[in-house]
Design a protein around this motif. Structure first.
Motif, PDB file in Angstrom:
ATOM      1  N   ASN A   1      62.436  35.602   9.791  1.00 46.65           N
ATOM      2  CA  ASN A   1      61.706  36.487  10.710  1.00 46.65           C
ATOM      3  C   ASN A   1      60.494  35.817  11.360  1.00 46.65           C
ATOM      4  O   ASN A   1      59.637  36.498  11.939  1.00 46.65           O
ATOM      5  N   GLU A   2      60.399  34.494  11.286  1.00 45.53           N
ATOM      6  CA  GLU A   2      59.322  33.762  11.958  1.00 45.53           C
ATOM      7  C   GLU A   2      59.924  32.874  13.051  1.00 45.53           C
ATOM      8  O   GLU A   2      60.879  32.134  12.791  1.00 45.53           O
ATOM      9  N   GLU A   3      59.368  32.960  14.255  1.00 46.94           N
ATOM     10  CA  GLU A   3      59.895  32.188  15.382  1.00 46.94           C
ATOM     11  C   GLU A   3      59.609  30.695  15.189  1.00 46.94           C
ATOM     12  O   GLU A   3      58.479  30.285  14.976  1.00 46.94           O
ATOM     13  N   LYS A   4      60.663  29.893  15.271  1.00 45.97           N
ATOM     14  CA  LYS A   4      60.543  28.448  15.116  1.00 45.97           C
ATOM     15  C   LYS A   4      60.748  27.699  16.433  1.00 45.97           C
ATOM     16  O   LYS A   4      60.298  26.564  16.579  1.00 45.97           O
ATOM     17  N   GLN A   5      61.452  28.324  17.379  1.00 44.23           N
ATOM     18  CA  GLN A   5      61.695  27.675  18.672  1.00 44.23           C
ATOM     19  C   GLN A   5      61.975  28.744  19.709  1.00 44.23           C
ATOM     20  O   GLN A   5      62.627  29.753  19.420  1.00 44.23           O
ATOM     21  N   THR A   6      61.490  28.523  20.911  1.00 42.74           N
ATOM     22  CA  THR A   6      61.766  29.448  22.008  1.00 42.74           C
ATOM     23  C   THR A   6      61.733  28.665  23.310  1.00 42.74           C
ATOM     24  O   THR A   6      61.204  27.552  23.367  1.00 42.74           O
ATOM     25  N   GLY A   7      62.308  29.224  24.353  1.00 39.37           N
ATOM     26  CA  GLY A   7      62.327  28.525  25.633  1.00 39.37           C
ATOM     27  C   GLY A   7      63.398  29.080  26.546  1.00 39.37           C
ATOM     28  O   GLY A   7      63.849  30.226  26.398  1.00 39.37           O
ATOM     29  N   SER A   8      63.838  28.238  27.483  1.00 36.60           N
ATOM     30  CA  SER A   8      64.803  28.647  28.492  1.00 36.60           C
ATOM     31  C   SER A   8      66.173  28.027  28.215  1.00 36.60           C
ATOM     32  O   SER A   8      66.265  26.844  27.874  1.00 36.60           O
ATOM     33  N   VAL A   9      67.201  28.822  28.384  1.00 34.30           N
ATOM     34  CA  VAL A   9      68.565  28.303  28.253  1.00 34.30           C
ATOM     35  C   VAL A   9      68.819  27.241  29.321  1.00 34.30           C
ATOM     36  O   VAL A   9      69.506  26.242  29.083  1.00 34.30           O
ATOM     37  N   TYR A  10      68.233  27.426  30.491  1.00 32.80           N
ATOM     38  CA  TYR A  10      68.374  26.448  31.568  1.00 32.80           C
ATOM     39  C   TYR A  10      67.835  25.078  31.144  1.00 32.80           C
ATOM     40  O   TYR A  10      68.439  24.042  31.419  1.00 32.80           O
ATOM     41  N   GLU A  11      66.690  25.089  30.469  1.00 30.38           N
ATOM     42  CA  GLU A  11      65.994  23.840  30.170  1.00 30.38           C
ATOM     43  C   GLU A  11      66.439  23.187  28.865  1.00 30.38           C
ATOM     44  O   GLU A  11      66.467  21.958  28.761  1.00 30.38           O
ATOM     45  N   HIS A  12      66.801  23.987  27.859  1.00 33.03           N
ATOM     46  CA  HIS A  12      67.051  23.430  26.534  1.00 33.03           C
ATOM     47  C   HIS A  12      68.523  23.209  26.229  1.00 33.03           C
ATOM     48  O   HIS A  12      68.858  22.769  25.125  1.00 33.03           O
ATOM     49  N   TRP A  13      69.393  23.521  27.174  1.00 33.34           N
ATOM     50  CA  TRP A  13      70.810  23.160  27.090  1.00 33.34           C
ATOM     51  C   TRP A  13      71.228  22.558  28.433  1.00 33.34           C
ATOM     52  O   TRP A  13      70.808  23.036  29.490  1.00 33.34           O
ATOM     53  N   ASP A  14      72.030  21.519  28.402  1.00 29.52           N
ATOM     54  CA  ASP A  14      72.522  20.909  29.641  1.00 29.52           C
ATOM     55  C   ASP A  14      73.814  21.595  30.096  1.00 29.52           C
ATOM     56  O   ASP A  14      74.860  20.955  30.245  1.00 29.52           O
ATOM     57  N   ILE A  15      73.723  22.893  30.308  1.00 25.39           N
ATOM     58  CA  ILE A  15      74.901  23.646  30.750  1.00 25.39           C
ATOM     59  C   ILE A  15      75.117  23.440  32.248  1.00 25.39           C
ATOM     60  O   ILE A  15      76.244  23.228  32.706  1.00 25.39           O
ATOM     61  N   LEU A  16      74.042  23.496  33.022  1.00 26.25           N
ATOM     62  CA  LEU A  16      74.113  23.293  34.464  1.00 26.25           C
ATOM     63  C   LEU A  16      73.427  21.974  34.824  1.00 26.25           C
ATOM     64  O   LEU A  16      72.569  21.488  34.085  1.00 26.25           O
ATOM     65  N   PRO A  17      73.779  21.398  35.962  1.00 30.90           N
ATOM     66  CA  PRO A  17      73.019  20.235  36.434  1.00 30.90           C
ATOM     67  C   PRO A  17      71.576  20.645  36.662  1.00 30.90           C
ATOM     68  O   PRO A  17      71.277  21.827  36.879  1.00 30.90           O
ATOM     69  N   PRO A  18      70.633  19.707  36.612  1.00 31.97           N
ATOM     70  CA  PRO A  18      69.228  20.066  36.833  1.00 31.97           C
ATOM     71  C   PRO A  18      69.005  20.629  38.231  1.00 31.97           C
ATOM     72  O   PRO A  18      69.674  20.231  39.187  1.00 31.97           O
ATOM     73  N   LYS A  19      68.066  21.557  38.327  1.00 32.01           N
ATOM     74  CA  LYS A  19      67.772  22.168  39.629  1.00 32.01           C
ATOM     75  C   LYS A  19      67.207  21.150  40.602  1.00 32.01           C
ATOM     76  O   LYS A  19      67.455  21.221  41.804  1.00 32.01           O
ATOM     77  N   GLN A  20      66.439  20.215  40.089  1.00 33.08           N
ATOM     78  CA  GLN A  20      65.849  19.185  40.934  1.00 33.08           C
ATOM     79  C   GLN A  20      66.132  17.797  40.361  1.00 33.08           C
ATOM     80  O   GLN A  20      66.280  17.632  39.151  1.00 33.08           O
ATOM     81  N   ILE A  21      66.221  16.830  41.246  1.00 35.64           N
ATOM     82  CA  ILE A  21      66.447  15.447  40.862  1.00 35.64           C
ATOM     83  C   ILE A  21      65.484  14.552  41.637  1.00 35.64           C
ATOM     84  O   ILE A  21      64.899  14.973  42.642  1.00 35.64           O
TER      85      ILE A  21
END
Length: 383
Positions: free
Chosen positions: A157-177
């Motif tokens: 019940n203690e948060e160890k990690q948080t963030g964006s699915v966009y940023e923390h998984w390489d599912i999509l190509p990066p928005k900017q290059i």
């Protein structure tokens, strides 16, 4: 809920029914089991079906408790959510899954929480390193994925990690290059330090030798120049020699920093507003490898309400964690006392063996002495 792979089974007993989206279920008559691995050096696979749902426009919470009673040195402790139709009799490592989540331990290098999201048939690992618990107590692992494509990973019940699915998984190509057409300007000065123009090499610096004759060396008295040749003193490092001269450096007043290509929109990027979502979630499965068995899974809940999951954890794991820790500590203390007592018994046995050996040696010495006396008596009688 039961299964078997490669002759190895996951055993369990009923504790409560499935909780999906805050509602209890008994999909296909199967109830949730407290599930435990039972044999060493085995792959395990077990699954259960629940009412199908999608987390589009909803929060998804996957939570369960896991306990490595065996002091796990190499093996998984994670679960999988699967979409679509699955042949549960053939469920195993090759079965496609949507989400894989939970702790994984192997040796000293791997002690982390897996969080893998599958999109378009490809498994994407989280790019963040989230350490897992490694003791022999129960711990609760929670994955929360929200409709704004943010996520959180909680342990107990203690948060160890948080963030964006966009940023923390390489599912999509990066928005900017980086702009591939950009070139560093020819007059760009990226040297942070430059030679000090005021620093000059001292006159005669290069004439200083590395070694000099040892001033304390004396020609041996028995040295014969005709026979031994002309005597020369051995050399020693020259304390005046400072190595090749290097000009001092100073901060470059014209330093512009390291040049970086400007960022541009990636032409290959195509946004997926449902990057976080999975359709037809229908099964939960435990599929893993363990060198040493004894991992216990329990308190599994799938819901769209993080508060409900938190309360559920407190009412299950939370109510018993202190008693579990106390019982574990007591068992470890008893084990240490038994081992100490056994070690003491072994020392006593060794001491008794030594005393027996010494007594046997003394008896043998006495016997040998008696035999010697009898022999002398016989010789005396003969005389």
């Amino acid at each position: 809920m039961a299964g078997k792979v490669g002759g190895s089974s996951l055993t369990g007993r009923r504790t409560r029914t499935w909780l999906v989206n805050g509602t209890t279920h008994q999909g296909n008559g199967m109830e949730m089991l407290r599930t435990k691995t039972s044999e060493d050096y085995r792959f395990y696979a077990i699954s259960a079906e629940y009412p199908e749902f999608s987390n589009k426009d909803k929060t998804l919470v996957l939570q369960f408790s896991v306990k490595h009673e065996q002091k796990l040195d190499c093996g998984g402790g994670y679960v999988k959510l699967l979409s679509g139709d699955v042949d549960q009799k053939k469920f195993g490592g090759d079965t496609p899954y949507s989400i894989m989540f939970g702790p994984d331990i192997c040796g000293y290098s791997t002690k982390k929480v897996h969080a893998i999201l599958t999109k378009d048939g490809k498994n994407h690992l989280i790019k963040k390193d989230v350490p897992c618990e490694t003791d022999q107590l129960s711990h609760v692992y929670t994955l929360i994925i929200r409709p704004d494509a943010t996520y959180s990973i909680l342990i107990d019940n203690e948060e160890k990690q948080t963030g964006s699915v966009y940023e923390h998984w390489d599912i999509l190509p990066p928005k900017q290059i980086k702009d591939p057409e950009a070139k560093k300007p020819e007059d760009w000065d990226d040297k942070e330090y430059i030679p000090d123009p005021e620093d000059k090499k001292p006159e005669g610096y290069d004439d200083i030798p590395k070694e000099i004759p040892d001033p304390d060396a004396k020609k041996p008295e028995d040295w014969d120049d005709e026979e031994d040749g002309e005597w020369t003193a051995p050399t020693i490092p020259n304390p005046e020699y400072k190595g090749p001269w290097k000009q001092k450096k100073i901060k470059n007043p014209n330093y512009q920093g390291k040049w970086k290509a400007p960022m541009i929109d990636n032409p290959d990027f195509k946004d997926d507003p449902y990057i976080y979502a999975f359709d037809s979630l229908k099964y939960i499965g435990i599929e893993l490898w363990q060198v040493k068995s004894g991992t216990l899974f329990d308190n599994i809940i799938i819901t769209d309400d993080p508060a409900l999951a938190k309360t559920f954890a407190e009412e299950t794991w939370g109510k018993h964690k202190e008693a579990e820790k106390a019982a574990f500590d007591e068992a470890e203390k008893k084990k240490e006392e038994e081992e100490a007592a056994k070690a003491g018994d072994d020392e006593d046995d060794d001491l008794e063996d030594e005393e027996d050996d010494e007594k046997a040696d003394e008896d043998k010495a006495d016997s040998d002495a008696e035999d010697g006396k009898d022999s002398d008596d016989e010789k005396h009688d003969e005389l």
